[in-house]
Design a protein around this motif. Structure first.
Motif: not given
Length: 162
Positions: A19-21, A60-75
């Motif tokens: 995350m940014p922090d 590059e697979d990271i760009s296919s991940l969904a953003l959660t309500s916590w603003n975290i990318l994950q499968p």
């Protein structure tokens, strides 16, 4: 990080998507793939303390991940094609995030116990507990952080000029 002996000898590595922090992990993830290692990232289950470590196929697979309500990318929750680390060969190394750390290996997370619960599951895997390294900023190193009996100490904390 990439010169660390534990990193060099590890083949199956779990790492958080920063995350940014947090200490940025993008270059480490690219190096994991460059060196032919296997990379696993967290998928948190909301409203629980359950987390899995799922395999990435490439940086590059990271760009296919969904953003959660916590603003975290994950499968996504319905992504069942990815290998879960403990369903396969386990893990050699886990890079861990945190809000604060002390020099005794205690870690203050975000309060849900995801990593502690996951490490307990790792201990039941035939391969056993992976080596754990927290990635921190110097400002996150404290005299002591509060712990409970469920908190699993980390093996090492890496921060600038440590």
């Amino acid at each position: 990080v990439i010169d660390h002996p534990k990193y060099q000898e590890s083949k199956r590595i779990a790492i958080f998507l920063s995350m940014p922090d947090e200490v940025q992990t993008e270059e480490i993830i690219k190096d994991i793939f460059k060196q032919g290692k296997e990379c696993f990232i967290p998928r948190y289950k909301p409203h629980s303390n359950h987390m899995d470590m799922l395999k990435l196929s490439s940086a590059e697979d990271i760009s296919s991940l969904a953003l959660t309500s916590w603003n975290i990318l994950q499968p996504s929750d319905d992504d069942s094609a990815r290998e879960e680390a403990l369903a396969g060969g386990g893990l050699d190394l886990i890079f861990m995030p945190g809000l604060g750390f002390d020099k005794k290996g205690n870690r203050l997370g975000r309060g849900k116990g995801y990593y502690d619960t996951y490490l307990e599951r790792c201990m039941k895997h035939p391969r056993g507990k992976p080596y754990t390294i927290a990635l921190a900023f110097r400002e996150q190193i404290c005299e002591s952080v509060p712990v409970t009996e469920n908190d699993v100490p980390i093996d090492e904390i890496l921060y600038e000029d440590c």
